[in-house]
Design an enzyme around this catalytic site. Structure first.
Site, short mmCIF file in Angstrom:
data_model
loop_
_atom_site.label_atom_id
_atom_site.label_comp_id
_atom_site.label_asym_id
_atom_site.label_seq_id
_atom_site.Cartn_x
_atom_site.Cartn_y
_atom_site.Cartn_z
N GLY A 52 -90.63 -38.47 -47.62
CA GLY A 52 -91.28 -39.34 -48.59
C GLY A 52 -92.59 -39.85 -48.08
O GLY A 52 -93.02 -39.53 -46.97
N PRO A 91 -85.86 -56.25 -51.39
CA PRO A 91 -87.02 -56.81 -50.67
C PRO A 91 -87.03 -56.51 -49.18
O PRO A 91 -88.09 -56.44 -48.56
CB PRO A 91 -86.90 -58.32 -50.93
N GLU A 128 -89.83 -33.74 -36.40
CA GLU A 128 -89.05 -32.53 -36.68
C GLU A 128 -88.66 -32.53 -38.15
O GLU A 128 -88.69 -33.58 -38.83
CB GLU A 128 -87.77 -32.48 -35.84
#
Length: 239
Positions: A52, A91, A128
């Protein structure tokens, strides 16, 4: 009266960061696999995580998801099934700052991974990258254990009520390979006769001219019909 554009002060509002996380599934060696990266930097340095990254100012969240997919696998967008999964916004989920992530899951056929350019490579912020069992991954960074579990649940649901499972298979496949793929994801054995009967009734596959050598009687190869209805909302499709 409301504020005009001239008097609107954006600095008085906190601005959370937005990321995308992409849970990438494939079937390798008879197992449902998920792609993970080992983080190179703080936080959670040396821990495995779902691929991501932060969403750019001038890109949509979907564009960011495809970019992350391309950077981690080199697989082209047209070769995968990508679907928005859920938004995770606790949060405290990221110690760096207030981060809201839009999670996606992607399905990639193993044959796409062996095409030129389809090999794995670590991006600049990863030490990796590798495939792991989706059901027995290492401990994950952030809240990625929760994201992975949610993605598996969604995949199982989609598999039962849609034809999305074909995205995990090569373009041509035997009925045995198809059943084994469904059994792998669902974690249960399916009755061969019942499974094939439902395939015929739903009309989602068609025979090709090809055969697969099995050491005995060659197995006919099939493909997913392009005009088949992918979503079956009112009943289970296969199991």
């Amino acid at each position: 009266m409301g504020k005009s554009a001239e008097t609107y002060d954006v600095s008085q509002y906190e601005r959370p960061s937005v990321t995308v996380d992409v849970v990438i599934f494939t079937i390798l060696d008879g197992e449902l696999k998920v792609l993970l990266i080992k983080r190179k930097h703080w936080p959670y340095e040396e821990m495995w995580a779902i691929p991501g990254g932060f969403v750019g100012t001038n890109e949509s969240v979907e564009e960011a998801a495809y970019r992350e997919l391309r950077e981690e696998t080199s697989v082209r967008g047209e070769d995968v099934y990508l679907e928005q999964l859920y938004t995770f916004g606790d949060p405290g989920r990221d110690p760096r700052t207030r981060v809201i992530t839009v999670a996606y899951f992607a399905l990639v056929g193993a044959d796409k991974l062996h095409l030129p350019g389809g090999e794995l490579h670590a991006s600049d912020d990863a030490a990796e990258v590798d495939w792991f069992s989706a059901y027995a991954p290492p401990r994950l960074a952030f809240d990625h254990d929760e994201i992975l579990n949610y993605a598996i649940t969604r995949l199982r649901y989609k598999l039962e009520y849609s034809a999305v499972g074909f995205q995990l298979l090569p373009e041509r496949f035997s009925l045995r390979e198809l059943q084994e793929a469904y059994e792998t994801v669902l974690g249960e054995e399916l009755d061969k006769g019942n499974f094939r009967s439902k395939l015929r009734k739903r009309g989602v596959v068609e025979a090709t001219d090809g055969y697969q050598e099995t050491g005995g009687r060659p197995a006919r190869l099939y493909r997913f019909r392009d005009d088949a209805v992918a979503e079956i909302k009112t009943r289970r499709l296969f199991p």
